[in-house]
Write an enzyme that holds these catalytic residues in place. Structure first.
Site, PDB file in Angstrom:
ATOM      1  N   GLU A 110       9.255   6.716   2.290  1.00  0.00           N
ATOM      2  CA  GLU A 110       9.067   5.321   1.882  1.00  0.00           C
ATOM      3  C   GLU A 110      10.102   4.440   2.591  1.00  0.00           C
ATOM      4  OE1 GLU A 110       9.026   2.714  -2.281  1.00  0.00           O
ATOM      5  OE2 GLU A 110      10.168   4.588  -2.179  1.00  0.00           O
ATOM      6  N   LYS A 130       1.753  -0.547  -2.223  1.00  0.00           N
ATOM      7  CA  LYS A 130       2.259   0.125  -3.418  1.00  0.00           C
ATOM      8  C   LYS A 130       1.841  -0.616  -4.682  1.00  0.00           C
ATOM      9  CE  LYS A 130       6.685   1.819  -5.304  1.00  0.00           C
ATOM     10  NZ  LYS A 130       8.158   1.812  -5.079  1.00  0.00           N
ATOM     11  N   CYS A 174       6.083   6.594  -4.012  1.00  0.00           N
ATOM     12  CA  CYS A 174       7.219   6.765  -4.913  1.00  0.00           C
ATOM     13  C   CYS A 174       6.887   6.594  -6.406  1.00  0.00           C
ATOM     14  CB  CYS A 174       8.343   5.815  -4.492  1.00  0.00           C
ATOM     15  SG  CYS A 174       9.993   6.350  -5.060  1.00  0.00           S
TER      16      CYS A 174
END
Length: 255
Positions: A40, A106, A140
């Site tokens: 990431e 995300k 994540c």
């Protein structure tokens, strides 16, 4: 499919040095692979200083990813800070060897670090089709939200890139296995190493888990490139014998 997981320390907010570092790691791969996975925000570290480091979809890091994908004849994926239409995104790019790009923004922004104050959340789950594999892209903090990752699309690989700190490593390990088991899917997590500018330590634990929760690659704590090979046919045979996905609840995600 052969996949290279690259685990490394990151230079804080220094895109040039990070590209140089990852290029060196990628050039060390002496066998043919199909997919190269970076962490990431691999070009900057997990920074909230979005305005200072953001790139566009025509920026240097995107051009670099395209060149790497072309030279290695392999797809390249990882997330970086992207500016678009006056907003900032923690965007996971999937760059094909042809230069084509698909991306996932995300969805679950890490509120404990204030990510939601600087970045705009994604609104779509993204499944990339590559070499007859269906790959679900996640970043994540998404790992903590199983409903969003639920395998309603019959995907083959669940892929997480992260800057996940050492203090919560037990959760990282447990949740990657859980996602693999509950979705009957190969699951890979690629994390960073080192201490960031906020003094958070990262010990990696990049890993690959099969569809039954067994390690293909055990959690790694050293810098390097780790190559795994996945067999889709074996997974499909297991899904026929253990058809758990057919019994899952129906639901609708409201975004």
């Amino acid at each position: 499919m052969k996949i290279a997981l690259i685990q490394s320390d990151l230079h804080w907010e220094n895109t040039l040095e990070n590209r140089k570092n990852f290029e060196s790691e990628i050039n060390s791969i002496d066998s043919e692979v199909n997919l190269i996975v970076l962490p990431e925000m691999f070009s900057t570290g997990f920074t909230m200083n979005a305005a200072a480091v953001a790139e566009t979809m025509q920026g240097e890091t995107i051009l670099w990813m395209k060149e790497v994908a072309k030279q290695k004849n392999a797809a390249v994926t990882g997330s970086l800070v992207i500016s678009e239409n006056g907003k900032f995104y923690n965007r996971m790019l999937f760059v094909f060897p042809s230069g084509e790009i698909q991306h996932y923004n995300k969805r679950h922004l890490f509120t404990l670090a204030g990510e939601d104050q600087f970045y705009t959340a994604g609104t779509e789950k993204v499944i990339v089709q590559y070499l007859d594999w269906k790959i679900c892209l996640q970043v994540c903090y998404d790992l903590r939200f199983p409903v969003f990752a639920r395998n309603t699309e019959n995907y083959d690989l669940l892929l997480y890139v992260a800057n996940w700190p050492k203090i919560r490593t037990n959760a990282w390990d447990a949740l990657l296995k859980a996602r693999a088991i509950e979705n009957l899917s190969y699951t890979i997590g690629v994390n960073r190493l080192g201490v960031d500018a906020n003094n958070y330590e990262h010990i990696g634990h990049s890993q690959a888990v099969d569809f039954l929760g067994n390690y293909i690659l055990e959690p790694q704590e050293k810098n390097g490139v780790f190559i795994v090979e996945l067999d889709k046919n074996t997974m499909y045979e297991t899904r026929k014998k253990l058809d758990f996905l057919s019994d899952q609840d129906e639901f609708e995600i409201k975004i």
